[in-house]
Design a protein around this motif. Structure first.
Motif, mmCIF file in Angstrom:
data_model
loop_
_atom_site.group_PDB
_atom_site.id
_atom_site.type_symbol
_atom_site.label_atom_id
_atom_site.label_comp_id
_atom_site.label_asym_id
_atom_site.label_seq_id
_atom_site.Cartn_x
_atom_site.Cartn_y
_atom_site.Cartn_z
ATOM 1 N N TRP A 1 0.836 -1.210 0.000
ATOM 2 C CA TRP A 1 0.000 0.000 0.000
ATOM 3 C C TRP A 1 0.868 1.255 0.000
ATOM 4 O O TRP A 1 0.545 2.238 -0.667
ATOM 5 C CB TRP A 1 -0.979 -0.006 1.174
ATOM 6 C CG TRP A 1 -1.919 1.145 1.083
ATOM 7 C CD1 TRP A 1 -1.982 2.228 1.908
ATOM 8 C CD2 TRP A 1 -2.919 1.354 0.085
ATOM 9 N NE1 TRP A 1 -2.960 3.086 1.478
ATOM 10 C CE2 TRP A 1 -3.557 2.574 0.359
ATOM 11 C CE3 TRP A 1 -3.338 0.616 -1.026
ATOM 12 C CZ2 TRP A 1 -4.579 3.080 -0.419
ATOM 13 C CZ3 TRP A 1 -4.358 1.123 -1.807
ATOM 14 C CH2 TRP A 1 -4.976 2.334 -1.508
ATOM 15 N N GLU A 2 1.975 1.243 0.732
ATOM 16 C CA GLU A 2 2.880 2.390 0.719
ATOM 17 C C GLU A 2 3.451 2.605 -0.679
ATOM 18 O O GLU A 2 3.585 3.745 -1.138
ATOM 19 C CB GLU A 2 4.018 2.198 1.740
ATOM 20 C CG GLU A 2 3.562 2.326 3.178
ATOM 21 C CD GLU A 2 2.957 3.683 3.492
ATOM 22 O OE1 GLU A 2 3.592 4.708 3.167
ATOM 23 O OE2 GLU A 2 1.857 3.715 4.064
ATOM 24 N N ALA A 3 3.783 1.523 -1.369
ATOM 25 C CA ALA A 3 4.277 1.640 -2.746
ATOM 26 C C ALA A 3 3.184 2.212 -3.649
ATOM 27 O O ALA A 3 3.465 3.037 -4.530
ATOM 28 C CB ALA A 3 4.735 0.284 -3.256
ATOM 29 N N GLU A 4 1.954 1.792 -3.441
ATOM 30 C CA GLU A 4 0.835 2.317 -4.230
ATOM 31 C C GLU A 4 0.645 3.812 -3.974
ATOM 32 O O GLU A 4 0.370 4.584 -4.900
ATOM 33 C CB GLU A 4 -0.444 1.539 -3.903
ATOM 34 C CG GLU A 4 -1.626 1.904 -4.760
ATOM 35 C CD GLU A 4 -1.447 1.566 -6.227
ATOM 36 O OE1 GLU A 4 -2.128 2.202 -7.063
ATOM 37 O OE2 GLU A 4 -0.632 0.690 -6.555
ATOM 38 N N LYS A 5 0.795 4.218 -2.721
ATOM 39 C CA LYS A 5 0.684 5.646 -2.398
ATOM 40 C C LYS A 5 1.791 6.446 -3.085
ATOM 41 O O LYS A 5 1.534 7.524 -3.636
ATOM 42 C CB LYS A 5 0.732 5.857 -0.882
ATOM 43 C CG LYS A 5 -0.556 5.446 -0.199
ATOM 44 C CD LYS A 5 -0.612 5.534 1.297
ATOM 45 C CE LYS A 5 0.375 6.236 2.085
ATOM 46 N NZ LYS A 5 0.160 6.172 3.541
ATOM 47 N N ARG A 6 3.020 5.912 -3.071
ATOM 48 C CA ARG A 6 4.126 6.599 -3.750
ATOM 49 C C ARG A 6 3.845 6.715 -5.247
ATOM 50 O O ARG A 6 4.081 7.759 -5.857
ATOM 51 C CB ARG A 6 5.445 5.863 -3.516
ATOM 52 C CG ARG A 6 6.075 6.154 -2.171
ATOM 53 C CD ARG A 6 7.499 5.641 -2.086
ATOM 54 N NE ARG A 6 7.627 4.217 -2.369
ATOM 55 C CZ ARG A 6 7.432 3.242 -1.476
ATOM 56 N NH1 ARG A 6 7.088 3.547 -0.223
ATOM 57 N NH2 ARG A 6 7.582 1.984 -1.810
ATOM 58 N N THR A 7 3.330 5.651 -5.836
ATOM 59 C CA THR A 7 2.989 5.676 -7.257
ATOM 60 C C THR A 7 1.915 6.712 -7.541
ATOM 61 O O THR A 7 2.011 7.468 -8.519
ATOM 62 C CB THR A 7 2.501 4.280 -7.711
ATOM 63 O OG1 THR A 7 3.552 3.340 -7.494
ATOM 64 C CG2 THR A 7 2.109 4.270 -9.162
ATOM 65 N N ALA A 8 0.899 6.763 -6.703
ATOM 66 C CA ALA A 8 -0.188 7.727 -6.899
ATOM 67 C C ALA A 8 0.334 9.156 -6.833
ATOM 68 O O ALA A 8 -0.013 9.993 -7.677
ATOM 69 C CB ALA A 8 -1.280 7.522 -5.854
#
Length: 118
Positions: free
Chosen positions: A21-28
């Motif tokens: 989820w942290e990686a997804e937030k960084r991507t977003a």
């Protein structure tokens, strides 16, 4: 699997979920910055607002997708557990039927031997 193994697996899954989820937030946020940079006419505060909204929309879509995938995974797990139980019952029934058939053949053979022995 014992309780300690289950707890460890759950903890590992939680950590993995957190990191994903942290990686997804960084991507977003990265995609939001790239999107905002394509609009040079915006003021800094407007660009920040556009980026915030873009990132939030991206995360909402990702969360919705993950929730649908998780729900479907739960449905599939329940379905396969049900099938597995049914197959185990069928296998047990076949084994019991086979054992009964072997016992019946052995009984008939024993009776046949007793009857034919003078």
């Amino acid at each position: 699997m014992n309780t300690a193994d289950t707890n460890t697996a759950g903890t590992v899954n939680d950590i993995e979920g957190f990191l994903l989820w942290e990686a997804e937030k960084r991507t977003a946020h990265s995609r939001a910055r790239a999107f905002g940079s394509r609009m040079p006419w915006l003021t800094d505060s407007q660009r920040q607002e556009v980026e915030r909204l873009y990132a939030q929309d991206h995360l909402d879509a990702s969360r919705g997708f993950l929730e649908r995938v998780a729900a479907r995974g739960g449905e599939l797990r329940a379905e396969y557990e049900h099938r597995y139980r049914a197959l185990r019952c069928r296998l047990l029934a076949a084994a019991l039927f086979g054992a009964a058939a072997v016992a019946a053949v052995a009984a008939v053979a024993a009776v046949a031997m007793v009857v034919t022995v003078p």
